[in-house]
Write a protein that holds these residues in place. Structure first.
Motif, PDB file in Angstrom:
ATOM      1  N   PHE A  17      11.888   4.735  -6.722  1.00 27.24           N
ATOM      2  CA  PHE A  17      12.222   5.928  -7.502  1.00 27.24           C
ATOM      3  C   PHE A  17      13.191   5.582  -8.634  1.00 27.24           C
ATOM      4  CE2 PHE A  17      15.446   9.326  -7.928  1.00 27.24           C
ATOM      5  CZ  PHE A  17      14.661  10.326  -8.487  1.00 27.24           C
ATOM      6  N   LEU A  18      14.225   4.821  -8.322  1.00 28.09           N
ATOM      7  CA  LEU A  18      15.202   4.435  -9.343  1.00 28.09           C
ATOM      8  C   LEU A  18      14.578   3.522 -10.394  1.00 28.09           C
ATOM      9  CD1 LEU A  18      18.328   3.762  -7.080  1.00 28.09           C
ATOM     10  CD2 LEU A  18      17.898   5.756  -8.529  1.00 28.09           C
ATOM     11  N   LEU A  19      13.704   2.628  -9.972  1.00 26.80           N
ATOM     12  CA  LEU A  19      13.052   1.720 -10.913  1.00 26.80           C
ATOM     13  C   LEU A  19      12.151   2.478 -11.880  1.00 26.80           C
ATOM     14  CD1 LEU A  19      12.345  -1.129 -11.892  1.00 26.80           C
ATOM     15  CD2 LEU A  19      10.581  -1.213 -10.113  1.00 26.80           C
ATOM     16  N   LEU A  20      11.375   3.419 -11.360  1.00 24.19           N
ATOM     17  CA  LEU A  20      10.493   4.206 -12.221  1.00 24.19           C
ATOM     18  C   LEU A  20      11.302   5.039 -13.209  1.00 24.19           C
ATOM     19  CD1 LEU A  20       7.888   5.349  -9.541  1.00 24.19           C
ATOM     20  CD2 LEU A  20       7.519   3.681 -11.364  1.00 24.19           C
ATOM     21  N   GLY A  21      12.399   5.618 -12.742  1.00 27.47           N
ATOM     22  CA  GLY A  21      13.259   6.373 -13.647  1.00 27.47           C
ATOM     23  C   GLY A  21      13.907   5.487 -14.694  1.00 27.47           C
TER      24      GLY A  21
ATOM     25  N   LEU B  89       8.862  12.856  -9.767  1.00 27.91           N
ATOM     26  CA  LEU B  89      10.206  13.305  -9.421  1.00 27.91           C
ATOM     27  C   LEU B  89      11.265  12.652 -10.309  1.00 27.91           C
ATOM     28  CD1 LEU B  89       9.962  13.252  -5.514  1.00 27.91           C
ATOM     29  CD2 LEU B  89       9.873  15.246  -7.019  1.00 27.91           C
ATOM     30  N   ALA B  90      11.015  11.412 -10.720  1.00 30.64           N
ATOM     31  CA  ALA B  90      11.987  10.708 -11.562  1.00 30.64           C
ATOM     32  C   ALA B  90      12.114  11.335 -12.941  1.00 30.64           C
ATOM     33  CB  ALA B  90      11.597   9.237 -11.689  1.00 30.64           C
ATOM     34  N   GLN B  91      11.141  12.142 -13.334  1.00 29.04           N
ATOM     35  CA  GLN B  91      11.192  12.808 -14.635  1.00 29.04           C
ATOM     36  C   GLN B  91      11.927  14.141 -14.582  1.00 29.04           C
ATOM     37  OE1 GLN B  91       7.298  12.585 -16.850  1.00 29.04           O
ATOM     38  NE2 GLN B  91       6.601  11.675 -14.943  1.00 29.04           N
ATOM     39  N   SER B  92      12.445  14.500 -13.421  1.00 26.00           N
ATOM     40  CA  SER B  92      13.111  15.795 -13.268  1.00 26.00           C
ATOM     41  C   SER B  92      14.299  15.922 -14.223  1.00 26.00           C
ATOM     42  CB  SER B  92      13.588  15.967 -11.825  1.00 26.00           C
ATOM     43  OG  SER B  92      14.396  17.115 -11.701  1.00 26.00           O
ATOM     44  N   CYS B  93      14.366  17.060 -14.887  1.00 26.92           N
ATOM     45  CA  CYS B  93      15.473  17.301 -15.814  1.00 26.92           C
ATOM     46  C   CYS B  93      16.771  17.623 -15.078  1.00 26.92           C
ATOM     47  CB  CYS B  93      15.114  18.433 -16.771  1.00 26.92           C
ATOM     48  SG  CYS B  93      14.756  20.002 -15.946  1.00 26.92           S
ATOM     49  N   VAL B  94      16.682  17.837 -13.773  1.00 29.23           N
ATOM     50  CA  VAL B  94      17.887  18.118 -12.980  1.00 29.23           C
ATOM     51  C   VAL B  94      18.780  16.882 -12.905  1.00 29.23           C
ATOM     52  CG1 VAL B  94      18.714  18.759 -10.673  1.00 29.23           C
ATOM     53  CG2 VAL B  94      16.704  19.886 -11.642  1.00 29.23           C
TER      54      VAL B  94
ATOM     55  N   CYS C  75       0.835  -1.208   0.000  1.00 29.98           N
ATOM     56  CA  CYS C  75       0.000   0.000   0.000  1.00 29.98           C
ATOM     57  C   CYS C  75       0.869   1.257   0.000  1.00 29.98           C
ATOM     58  CB  CYS C  75      -0.919  -0.001   1.219  1.00 29.98           C
ATOM     59  SG  CYS C  75      -2.210  -1.260   1.187  1.00 29.98           S
ATOM     60  N   LEU C  76       1.914   1.252   0.808  1.00 27.18           N
ATOM     61  CA  LEU C  76       2.805   2.407   0.858  1.00 27.18           C
ATOM     62  C   LEU C  76       3.465   2.648  -0.495  1.00 27.18           C
ATOM     63  CD1 LEU C  76       4.398   4.611   2.389  1.00 27.18           C
ATOM     64  CD2 LEU C  76       6.074   2.837   2.976  1.00 27.18           C
ATOM     65  N   LEU C  77       3.959   1.599  -1.116  1.00 30.33           N
ATOM     66  CA  LEU C  77       4.634   1.749  -2.406  1.00 30.33           C
ATOM     67  C   LEU C  77       3.666   2.235  -3.481  1.00 30.33           C
ATOM     68  CD1 LEU C  77       6.932  -1.414  -2.381  1.00 30.33           C
ATOM     69  CD2 LEU C  77       7.541   0.948  -1.829  1.00 30.33           C
ATOM     70  N   LEU C  78       2.416   1.800  -3.418  1.00 29.18           N
ATOM     71  CA  LEU C  78       1.414   2.283  -4.369  1.00 29.18           C
ATOM     72  C   LEU C  78       1.124   3.766  -4.150  1.00 29.18           C
ATOM     73  CD1 LEU C  78      -1.101  -0.715  -4.429  1.00 29.18           C
ATOM     74  CD2 LEU C  78       0.428   0.012  -6.275  1.00 29.18           C
ATOM     75  N   LEU C  79       1.045   4.177  -2.901  1.00 28.25           N
ATOM     76  CA  LEU C  79       0.799   5.588  -2.605  1.00 28.25           C
ATOM     77  C   LEU C  79       1.971   6.466  -3.041  1.00 28.25           C
ATOM     78  CD1 LEU C  79      -0.787   5.191   0.943  1.00 28.25           C
ATOM     79  CD2 LEU C  79      -1.946   6.066  -1.085  1.00 28.25           C
ATOM     80  N   LEU C  80       3.162   5.898  -3.040  1.00 30.99           N
ATOM     81  CA  LEU C  80       4.351   6.653  -3.435  1.00 30.99           C
ATOM     82  C   LEU C  80       4.559   6.696  -4.944  1.00 30.99           C
ATOM     83  CD1 LEU C  80       6.941   5.369  -0.788  1.00 30.99           C
ATOM     84  CD2 LEU C  80       6.039   7.694  -0.953  1.00 30.99           C
ATOM     85  N   ALA C  81       3.894   5.818  -5.677  1.00 33.51           N
ATOM     86  CA  ALA C  81       4.215   5.625  -7.092  1.00 33.51           C
ATOM     87  C   ALA C  81       4.080   6.908  -7.913  1.00 33.51           C
ATOM     88  CB  ALA C  81       3.334   4.521  -7.672  1.00 33.51           C
TER      89      ALA C  81
ATOM     90  N   ASP D 119      20.369  10.907 -16.764  1.00 31.09           N
ATOM     91  CA  ASP D 119      19.906   9.539 -17.020  1.00 31.09           C
ATOM     92  C   ASP D 119      20.837   8.501 -16.400  1.00 31.09           C
ATOM     93  OD1 ASP D 119      17.818  10.591 -18.412  1.00 31.09           O
ATOM     94  OD2 ASP D 119      18.610  10.134 -20.407  1.00 31.09           O
ATOM     95  N   ARG D 120      22.090   8.874 -16.225  1.00 36.88           N
ATOM     96  CA  ARG D 120      23.077   7.943 -15.682  1.00 36.88           C
ATOM     97  C   ARG D 120      22.685   7.431 -14.300  1.00 36.88           C
ATOM     98  NH1 ARG D 120      28.765  10.643 -14.763  1.00 36.88           N
ATOM     99  NH2 ARG D 120      27.448  11.726 -13.244  1.00 36.88           N
ATOM    100  N   ILE D 121      21.977   8.249 -13.535  1.00 35.25           N
ATOM    101  CA  ILE D 121      21.583   7.863 -12.181  1.00 35.25           C
ATOM    102  C   ILE D 121      20.673   6.643 -12.195  1.00 35.25           C
ATOM    103  CG2 ILE D 121      20.261   8.645 -10.155  1.00 35.25           C
ATOM    104  CD1 ILE D 121      21.281  11.447 -10.710  1.00 35.25           C
ATOM    105  N   PHE D 122      19.907   6.475 -13.271  1.00 35.50           N
ATOM    106  CA  PHE D 122      18.891   5.422 -13.314  1.00 35.50           C
ATOM    107  C   PHE D 122      19.344   4.171 -14.061  1.00 35.50           C
ATOM    108  CE2 PHE D 122      16.704   9.544 -13.108  1.00 35.50           C
ATOM    109  CZ  PHE D 122      15.958   9.358 -11.955  1.00 35.50           C
TER     110      PHE D 122
END
Length: 508
Positions: free
Chosen positions: A373-377, A312-317, A300-306, A320-323
């Motif tokens: 976060f890393l997985l989504l990115g 945030l994973a789409q941030s241009c700051v 449930c927590l992970l779904l609420l965070l998704a 791509d190397r981080i992910f």
């Protein structure tokens, strides 16, 4: 034809965000209410008396004279630094437990724990989110509350994390500071948009926090050093040395702690294990905790965070190397958990008390959030798997989203991760268990019995006091940590209350 409203629009709709945030905050506060009300029935126990003997004596003689109180707290710190443990910060805090002003104030422990934890979570969320998505001004509050809620509801040992001052305040404030220090490290790792003043301030704060954590608790100090070490290794490769002062101060603080005379005295009383055995044992124990904590409330927590993490994973700051290697999040979380369990396994021969598991649990939660976060990115930016379509489909059922969110929060407040641990299957999550103990009268019976004991011990006419242990029906799971045993006083009640003697006798 009107344009279709999507989640992309939601992230730019301030009014919609306000409405969602109000509902979210209100629901979390309502769900936490039983746990907060239960705090009124909390009472001091065990080491609370030993650490607060000097400060309690000051209150008894002079009242709330803060000059004398702080001096007595410092004397306590020096004494324990030399004779029991090198916690040069924690000892000072533990000497100021609320019950020195009367048992009725002991329930403030709940706030003493949660307020610093929330403030550090909120400050850390602001630092990170405003670096990634400056426009999302309400997201830090939502995420910090969600993590706080998850910590409280799934805490493996709520009594040692929320209601027993000596256990909770010996760990959680320093863990909260570690979260904040990690956020400062994140900001200093990408200092381009930081003003010179803010960079200097972050470096000074990080350095000071390292010293405080080092004097707070050894395991949390170890965690702080590992996180700073990782950040330093990453940043030094790009000739960024701004994290080094915080790392040095954290190491110095921990060294002062572990080399203190009192720490040597304490470790002599434990039988540790061999290095290889401790490494293997802690590795297995970390894996066992993963298995026990992977459950429905966590889902449930992970779904609420998704959705917010995807945003945030789409941030241009971020590059791509981080992910590119999302598994680093899971691996890093496991290593941190292993390291936290290793230290007590090596020095004391076991996994440690429930209060240690509490901070391991919170590390696990935050580590999984980073992993998500890393997985989504990785999916979006490396594998080019667009998740926007899934968000659009979800938005078509937007009218069900508030109910779904509420259902997941209620699930977290009822089930709780500690309910799947061996021997604890009959307990609910913290909020539901608190409501149960309030309703069945166990909490009231616990407080009433200990208040009667307090009246005997506080009676100046009684110089040689006799007290009895709690009965089996006076030991609520959330409030009861331990109790006196029949025989002489082993809790330090005699000096705390200024008696000639205190003896524990069988209950008639």
């Amino acid at each position: 034809m009107a344009k279709e409203y999507t989640f992309m629009d939601f992230w730019h709709d301030a009014e919609a965000q306000k409405r969602w945030l109000r509902r979210f905050v209100l629901l979390i506060l309502v769900l936490l209410l039983p746990a907060a009300l239960l705090a009124f029935y909390a009472r001091p126990s065990a080491d609370d008396y030993v650490y607060a003997a000097r400060t309690h004596a000051v209150v008894e003689q002079y009242g709330a004279d803060w000059g004398r109180l702080l001096a007595a707290a410092w004397e306590t710190t020096v004494y324990f630094f030399r004779n029991w443990q090198g916690l040069y910060v924690s000892g000072f805090v533990l000497a100021l437990q609320p019950a020195i002003f009367g048992n009725q104030w002991y329930g403030l422990t709940f706030l003493c724990v949660l307020i610093p934890l929330f403030l550090c979570l909120y400050a850390a969320a602001r630092i990170v989110i405003f670096r990634l998505e400056p426009a999302q001004k309400r997201l830090p509050l939502a995420l910090s509350l969600l993590f706080l809620f998850a910590f409280v509801e799934g805490m493996p040992s709520p009594v040692e994390g929320l209601y027993w001052f000596n256990g909770a305040m010996n760990y959680l404030p320093y863990f909260a500071l570690t979260i904040l220090n990690t956020a400062l490290m994140f900001a200093l790792a990408m200092p381009d948009n930081l003003s010179r003043f803010r960079r200097a301030a972050y470096m000074v704060f990080g350095t000071g926090i390292g010293l405080v954590i080092g004097g707070g608790h050894q395991v949390v100090g170890e965690l702080n050093i590992l996180l700073l070490l990782f950040g330093t290794i990453v940043c030094v490769r790009s000739r960024n040395f701004r994290i080094v002062p915080a790392l040095v101060s954290a190491i110095v603080g921990l060294l002062i702690n572990i080399t203190a005379p009192g720490t040597q005295v304490r470790t002599e009383g434990f039988t540790g294990t061999g290095l290889v055995e401790a490494i293997a044992k802690s590795f297995v124990l970390a894996g066992m905790q993963w298995i026990r904590w992977l459950d429905v409330p966590l889902l449930c927590l992970l779904l609420l965070l998704a959705l917010p993490l995807h945003r945030l994973a789409q941030s241009c700051v971020l590059s791509d190397r981080i992910f590119r290697n999302p598994w680093w999040g899971i691996a890093g979380t496991y290593v941190l958990m292993w390291a936290m369990i290793f230290l007590p396994s090596y020095t004391m021969g076991g996994i440690g008390a429930g209060r240690l598991l509490n901070v391991v649990w919170m590390t696990f939660i935050l580590g999984l959030a980073v992993s998500e976060f890393l997985l989504l990115g990785w999916l979006e930016r490396i594998r080019s798997v667009s998740l926007t379509t899934a968000e659009h489909r979800l938005w078509h059922h937007a009218r069900f989203l508030p109910a779904a969110m509420a259902a997941m929060l209620v699930c977290m407040a009822c089930v709780g991760s500690h309910t799947v641990k061996e021997g604890q299957d009959n307990f609910f999550a913290t909020s539901l268990e608190a409501a149960y103990e309030l309703a069945n009268g166990q909490a009231a019976a616990f407080a009433r019995t200990l208040d009667e004991r307090e009246a005997i011990l506080s009676d100046e006419r009684v110089t040689d006091a006799e007290i009895t242990p709690l009965g089996a029906d006076e030991r609520p799971w959330l409030l009861y940590y331990t109790d006196v045993s029949v025989g002489p006083d082993l809790w330090g009640l005699t000096p705390y209350y200024g008696k000639n003697s205190v003896v524990v006798v069988e209950k008639q």
